[in-house]
Design a protein around this motif. Structure first.
Motif, PDB file in Angstrom:
ATOM      1  N   TYR A  81       0.865  -1.191   0.000  1.00  7.63           N
ATOM      2  CA  TYR A  81       0.000   0.000   0.000  1.00  7.63           C
ATOM      3  C   TYR A  81       0.894   1.230   0.000  1.00  7.63           C
ATOM      4  O   TYR A  81       1.692   1.433   0.921  1.00  7.63           O
ATOM      5  N   LEU A 193      -9.580   1.049   0.014  1.00  2.00           N
ATOM      6  CA  LEU A 193      -8.743  -0.142   0.105  1.00  2.00           C
ATOM      7  C   LEU A 193      -8.015  -0.186   1.437  1.00  2.00           C
ATOM      8  O   LEU A 193      -7.938  -1.228   2.084  1.00  2.00           O
ATOM      9  N   THR A 196     -10.372  -1.251   4.093  1.00  7.77           N
ATOM     10  CA  THR A 196     -10.639  -2.682   4.010  1.00  7.77           C
ATOM     11  C   THR A 196      -9.505  -3.497   4.622  1.00  7.77           C
ATOM     12  O   THR A 196      -9.738  -4.448   5.374  1.00  7.77           O
ATOM     13  N   LEU A 197      -8.268  -3.135   4.306  1.00  7.21           N
ATOM     14  CA  LEU A 197      -7.119  -3.827   4.890  1.00  7.21           C
ATOM     15  C   LEU A 197      -7.165  -3.739   6.412  1.00  7.21           C
ATOM     16  O   LEU A 197      -6.927  -4.725   7.120  1.00  7.21           O
ATOM     17  N   GLU A 200     -10.094  -5.912   7.905  1.00  9.84           N
ATOM     18  CA  GLU A 200      -9.849  -7.350   7.833  1.00  9.84           C
ATOM     19  C   GLU A 200      -8.756  -7.774   8.808  1.00  9.84           C
ATOM     20  O   GLU A 200      -8.827  -8.846   9.412  1.00  9.84           O
ATOM     21  N   ASP A 313      -5.758 -11.425  -1.199  1.00 11.05           N
ATOM     22  CA  ASP A 313      -7.206 -11.356  -1.409  1.00 11.05           C
ATOM     23  C   ASP A 313      -7.613 -10.096  -2.167  1.00 11.05           C
ATOM     24  O   ASP A 313      -8.710 -10.038  -2.739  1.00 11.05           O
ATOM     25  N   HIS A 314      -6.748  -9.082  -2.138  1.00  9.56           N
ATOM     26  CA  HIS A 314      -7.066  -7.800  -2.788  1.00  9.56           C
ATOM     27  C   HIS A 314      -6.078  -7.480  -3.904  1.00  9.56           C
ATOM     28  O   HIS A 314      -5.826  -6.313  -4.206  1.00  9.56           O
ATOM     29  N   GLU A 317      -7.407  -5.107  -6.688  1.00 12.76           N
ATOM     30  CA  GLU A 317      -7.437  -3.680  -6.349  1.00 12.76           C
ATOM     31  C   GLU A 317      -6.042  -3.070  -6.404  1.00 12.76           C
ATOM     32  O   GLU A 317      -5.850  -1.966  -6.921  1.00 12.76           O
TER      33      GLU A 317
END
Length: 338
Positions: A81, A193, A196-197, A200, A313-314, A317
């Motif tokens: 990221y 994003l 979301t990280l 999770e 999983d992402h 994105e």
């Protein structure tokens, strides 16, 4: 004179795992929330990434999207990221806005990029904090703030003319960065994003805490802390489940960052968390019980794998947005001569 500005209402508690709190910084700007989500004021689990990973991309299986290459200097999976680049984009947007305000005859905070506004650390805070007696005594379950998080981030407008000028200047800044609509879409998606990280990872951390709930509860009970119902620690509730009153964030004196008469007033300069005495005492006990039960060691042992699984999983994105963020960051740097 210090004044309390925020505490943690028990009804706002949403788990022991939380993203880095940033009172006085998060949400102070109209677009910043897209990049850096606001965090909980108190948390036992503050997410960080401590894993080491390869500097190459990861291949997907069964047709899954490959992860893009890790950035240079990456030391952990979540370094995929691009936090510094996303911070630079937002910082340049505000520099351009402030320059425009100054040209229109209004006071402005800065004319160049403030390096302290660019994130150089890990994406998230380390889980299960506090982990040291020193931090527990000083902050309880609160967040020690970075210096920039206590600095003024904007001026408060009470002049309609300045407010209109600010909106116009902001729109012009976005247009220069790539078009208002396209800019907001990319920056907004990248902020989502990150959220979301964070969420999770918080879920993973809550699962670990729940696994150790009985052992932690037994240890805390031996030290005189017990829930009113006699049950085990609940990962969905905060320290108050043990009858602990928590502290609050406080502000110092307001800073002067605007010329008199232009309709703008400075925001307070200092924001810090001040725990109650019983919160600090309880936090110290939590540190010792965390060490004794092995919950800290369990989180650390699993941390690399949890990060890697989440970014995989992402992958789609990351594959779509990282190149766009790099383009925006390069353009932003060029607009301010960086």
């Amino acid at each position: 004179m210090n004044t309390a500005v925020a505490g943690l209402d028990e009804k706002e508690w949403s788990g022991w795992a939380g993203s880095s709190a940033c009172p006085g910084h998060c949400g102070d700007e109209r677009l910043l929330s897209m990049i850096r989500p606001s965090g909980r004021a108190l948390a036992w689990l503050l997410v960080i990434c401590v894993a080491a990973v390869s500097a190459t991309g990861c291949s997907g299986e069964n047709g899954a999207t490959d992860l893009p290459p890790m950035p240079q200097g990456a030391t952990e999976p979540f370094d995929l990221y691009l936090q510094r680049e996303s911070d630079l984009i937002v910082e340049v947007m505000h520099v351009l806005t402030d320059r425009c305000l100054a040209d229109a005859g209004f006071s402005a905070r800065r004319d160049s990029v403030d390096e302290s506004e660019l994130e150089n650390g890990p994406l998230m805070g380390k889980p299960l904090q506090p982990r040291t007696v020193e931090r527990a005594r000083k902050y309880g379950f609160g967040m020690p703030l970075k210096p920039r998080q206590g600095e003024p981030r904007k001026v408060v407008d009470d002049d309609p003319a300045r407010s209109r000028a600010y909106d116009e200047c902001m729109a012009k800044a976005k247009e220069r960065l790539g078009g208002a609509e396209g800019f907001e879409e990319v920056v907004g998606q990248y902020g989502n994003l990150r959220n979301t990280l964070t969420h999770e990872m918080n879920d993973e951390a809550d699962e670990i805490l729940s696994k150790f709930a009985s052992k932690l509860t037994e240890c805390l009970r031996e030290k005189g802390y017990e829930r009113a119902d006699g049950g085990d620690l609940d990962a969905e509730e905060g320290p108050r489940q043990f009858g602990i009153s928590t502290g609050s964030y406080t502000r110092g004196e307001a800073g002067e960052h605007a010329e008199a008469g232009d309709g703008a007033a400075g925001l307070p300069e200092q924001v810090a968390y001040v725990p109650t005495t019983e919160e600090s005492d309880f936090a110290v006990t939590f540190v010792r019980c965390g060490q004794r039960t092995g919950v800290f060691a369990e989180v650390d042992e699993r941390w690399e794998g949890m990060q890697q699984a989440i970014i995989e999983d992402h992958a789609a994105e990351f594959a779509e947005l990282n190149p766009k963020i790099k383009v925006l960051a390069k353009k932003a740097a060029g607009l301010v001569g960086k």
